[in-house]
Design a protein around this motif. Structure first.
Motif, PDB file in Angstrom:
ATOM      1  N   SER A 168       0.857  -1.189   0.000  1.00  0.00           N
ATOM      2  CA  SER A 168       0.000   0.000   0.000  1.00  0.00           C
ATOM      3  C   SER A 168       0.890   1.235   0.000  1.00  0.00           C
ATOM      4  O   SER A 168       2.104   1.140   0.163  1.00  0.00           O
ATOM      5  N   LEU A 169       0.243   2.399  -0.139  1.00  0.00           N
ATOM      6  CA  LEU A 169       0.995   3.642  -0.106  1.00  0.00           C
ATOM      7  C   LEU A 169       1.701   3.811   1.246  1.00  0.00           C
ATOM      8  O   LEU A 169       2.829   4.308   1.308  1.00  0.00           O
ATOM      9  N   TYR A 188       1.738  13.323  -0.024  1.00  0.00           N
ATOM     10  CA  TYR A 188       0.986  12.245  -0.680  1.00  0.00           C
ATOM     11  C   TYR A 188      -0.358  12.750  -1.218  1.00  0.00           C
ATOM     12  O   TYR A 188      -0.771  13.864  -0.913  1.00  0.00           O
ATOM     13  N   HIS A 189      -1.009  11.915  -2.009  1.00  0.00           N
ATOM     14  CA  HIS A 189      -2.327  12.201  -2.604  1.00  0.00           C
ATOM     15  C   HIS A 189      -2.314  13.446  -3.481  1.00  0.00           C
ATOM     16  O   HIS A 189      -3.022  14.414  -3.218  1.00  0.00           O
ATOM     17  N   VAL A 232      -7.705   7.635  -5.355  1.00  0.00           N
ATOM     18  CA  VAL A 232      -8.176   7.423  -3.984  1.00  0.00           C
ATOM     19  C   VAL A 232      -9.646   7.011  -4.058  1.00  0.00           C
ATOM     20  O   VAL A 232     -10.413   7.584  -4.840  1.00  0.00           O
ATOM     21  N   ARG A 236      -3.171   7.873  -5.276  1.00  0.00           N
ATOM     22  CA  ARG A 236      -2.350   7.280  -4.205  1.00  0.00           C
ATOM     23  C   ARG A 236      -0.873   7.417  -4.569  1.00  0.00           C
ATOM     24  O   ARG A 236      -0.166   6.435  -4.795  1.00  0.00           O
ATOM     25  N   SER A 251       4.034   5.632  -6.168  1.00  0.00           N
ATOM     26  CA  SER A 251       2.581   5.516  -6.023  1.00  0.00           C
ATOM     27  C   SER A 251       2.162   4.058  -5.895  1.00  0.00           C
ATOM     28  O   SER A 251       2.935   3.153  -6.172  1.00  0.00           O
ATOM     29  N   GLU A 252       0.878   3.890  -5.496  1.00  0.00           N
ATOM     30  CA  GLU A 252       0.203   2.620  -5.752  1.00  0.00           C
ATOM     31  C   GLU A 252      -0.163   2.638  -7.221  1.00  0.00           C
ATOM     32  O   GLU A 252      -0.495   3.683  -7.769  1.00  0.00           O
TER      33      GLU A 252
END
Length: 488
Positions: free
Chosen positions: A278-279, A377-378, A391, A399, A416-417
């Motif tokens: 995951s992130l 992030y994001h 997201v 992500r 990233s994811e």
RNA sequence: UCCGGAGUGGCUCAAUGGCAGAGCGGGCGGCUGUUAACCGCUAGGUUGUAGGUUCGAGUCCUACCUCCGGAGCCA
């Protein structure tokens, strides 16, 4: 530049030296020189590295290298000799040496190659790296008298030094930087290898763009066009499905017309890619990884950092966890900073509208708010690559996470994811309008056991620039390739 | 591509529109503890290129070339 060299070649001095040399044991004959080992010469002393001189105090040793600098005091002269492992002072007293030896030493030019023999003694006055020990010369042989060396111990301009990069790498600052670079690369490999990541190489010659946004170097591949890789990421995703945790590490090429202190057209990037990550897993891993690199450089390169006059205060603080802020928060922080700034120019540089990517003034300002690397992030989906996972309840952001190095250095990693849903990746590829056929193999990865996964890329040169405290990335790679530079 | 800055000796830089200079490097000489040593002497110039203004241009004007910094883009 070339007229300079031809002028030097005309120098009478060179011939003059060779006449003198004929009278030395060296006898003007390269075959008879004590090289690479002193076997057969009168001295049977051990050949040692300058870095190890402290282990030979009181003993007679031989050092092979180049003359870095020389100070003539008349009946006494100081020679700074470098051998690749360091720089040491050697002292020649007229009354302790044959006249011919003393005289030839006296006329040596900067960067002449030589072999010296003498007694190692501790002396606090002895400069060098590591320094503190000097060699009392008892014998010396000259391999080659160097032509007039263009790089003097004084100041030079950037263009001049870059034109002489093949010689500049001998200078102590460059020597220090490139040694640190080697350790950064070595630590990257060792840490990943030791933590379950498998090195799987990805191709440099590729049929299509890895990411559609940036410009590629086009090459002729027999009857077809091909491109130099801008990332190994898509291939990493294929490899990750076989090995779980993988990385690729090699040169990367971007033909962007960037003209800044942070860009090269050829640079080195390590790209780990992990299945079932995951992130948050990604950030956890990155902070361990970066901390290990910084820690290793601090542990191994005090001397080099000292040569670079690097204040290591901030580097000492680099340990997990790193602060993590969302893109939303970063935008809010920047606009707050802008509002608090009196200077209208600065204000304009800092203000940012939600949805835009950060420019370097933004990154600089953000990193100055933290005492260690910071994750952002994001990011907005629109400014990032097509394969980044949106997201769940906010598809306008993805992500993704960048790591910004402190002290104004800015982005050193981006990751990233990845989208693992088959339909979504199809949509994204259709949406940005890239040729689906070129990505057929990549889309296969979403057909045969697709899993959530994540990865990132770390720019080696930006990392080295940060660790060394350099204002420009160009000194962190031996032969930089830039918009206006591919010589030497 | 856009914005800003700079091109003068081998290098780093000075020079109000009025004799092109210094430091370093090079050469010659001096000095037994130098740290980018110091002291004396010395050689070294098509001031990026092409035009123009002026009695006179390194300096002012026009165009071009090169490099540097920044923006965009990104590692």
């Amino acid at each position: 530049m070339f007229s300079l060299f031809s002028k030097i070649a005309e120098s009478r001095r060179v011939d003059h030296f060779y006449t003198r040399l004929a009278h030395l044991r060296y006898n003007g004959n390269h075959e008879k020189a004590c090289f690479p080992t002193p076997k057969g010469c009168s001295s049977v002393t051990p050949t040692v590295l300058i870095a190890d001189l402290h282990r030979y105090e009181g003993q007679t040793v031989t050092v092979r290298g180049w003359l870095y600098d020389r100070t003539d005091k008349g009946k006494l002269q100081f020679l700074k000799v470098r051998d690749g492992s360091g720089i040491a002072q050697a002292v020649a007293f007229q009354k302790e040496l044959p006249e011919a030896t003393f005289e030839v030493l006296r006329s040596l030019s900067q960067e002449s190659s030589l072999i010296i023999t003498g007694t190692v003694r501790a002396d606090k006055r002895a400069p060098g790296y590591p320094g503190g020990y000097e060699i009392g010369i008892s014998d010396a042989q000259v391999i080659q008298i160097a032509d007039e060396y263009p790089i003097t111990p004084k100041e030079h301009g950037v263009e001049f030094l870059m034109d002489h990069r093949h010689l500049w790498v001998r200078s102590s600052r460059q020597w220090a930087i490139l040694r640190i670079r080697a350790t950064v690369i070595n630590t990257i490999r060792n840490w990943l290898d030791d933590n379950g990541y498998l090195l799987v190489d990805t191709p440099i010659i590729t049929p299509a763009a890895g990411e559609s946004t940036t410009e590629l170097f086009e090459i002729t591949y027999f009857e077809d066009k091909a491109y130099l890789a801008q990332t190994g990421q898509l291939y990493n995703e294929a490899n990750m499905m076989s090995f779980g945790k993988v990385y690729c590490f090699g040169p990367t090429f971007r033909s962007e017309k960037s003209k800044t202190r942070r860009h090269l057209t050829e640079f080195w990037m390590v790209e780990p890619e992990m299945a079932f990550f995951s992130l948050e897993d990604l950030m956890d891993m990155e902070e361990q990884f970066i901390s290990a690199i910084v820690g290793r450089v601090l542990e191994k390169h005090r001397m080099e950092l000292d040569i670079l006059e690097r204040d290591t205060t901030f580097l000492e603080r680099v340990s997990a966890p790193f602060p993590r802020i969302s893109y939303d928060e970063a935008v809010a922080r920047l606009n707050k900073l802008a509002a608090e700034t009196a200077d209208p120019e600065q204000q304009a540089a800092l203000r940012i509208e939600w949805g835009n990517d950060f420019g370097s003034p933004h990154e600089t300002a953000l990193t100055q708010q933290f005492d260690r690397p910071v994750f952002v992030y994001h990011y907005p989906t629109a400014v990032k690559a097509f394969y980044m996972q949106p997201v769940a309840d906010r598809p306008e952001v993805c992500r993704s996470v960048d790591l910004l190095a402190p002290e104004g250095y800015g982005e050193i990693t981006g990751g990233s994811e990845r989208i693992y849903d088959r339909d979504l990746i199809e949509q994204r590829i259709a949406h940005i309008g890239i040729n689906r056929e070129n990505y057929a193999w990549y889309l296969d990865l979403r057909r045969f056991g697709s899993v959530p996964h994540a990865g990132f890329g770390l720019g080696v040169e930006r990392t080295v620039a940060w660790l060394c405290g350099l204002p420009h990335i160009r000194e962190t790679i031996p032969y930089p390739r830039m918009l206006k530079r591919m010589y030497p």
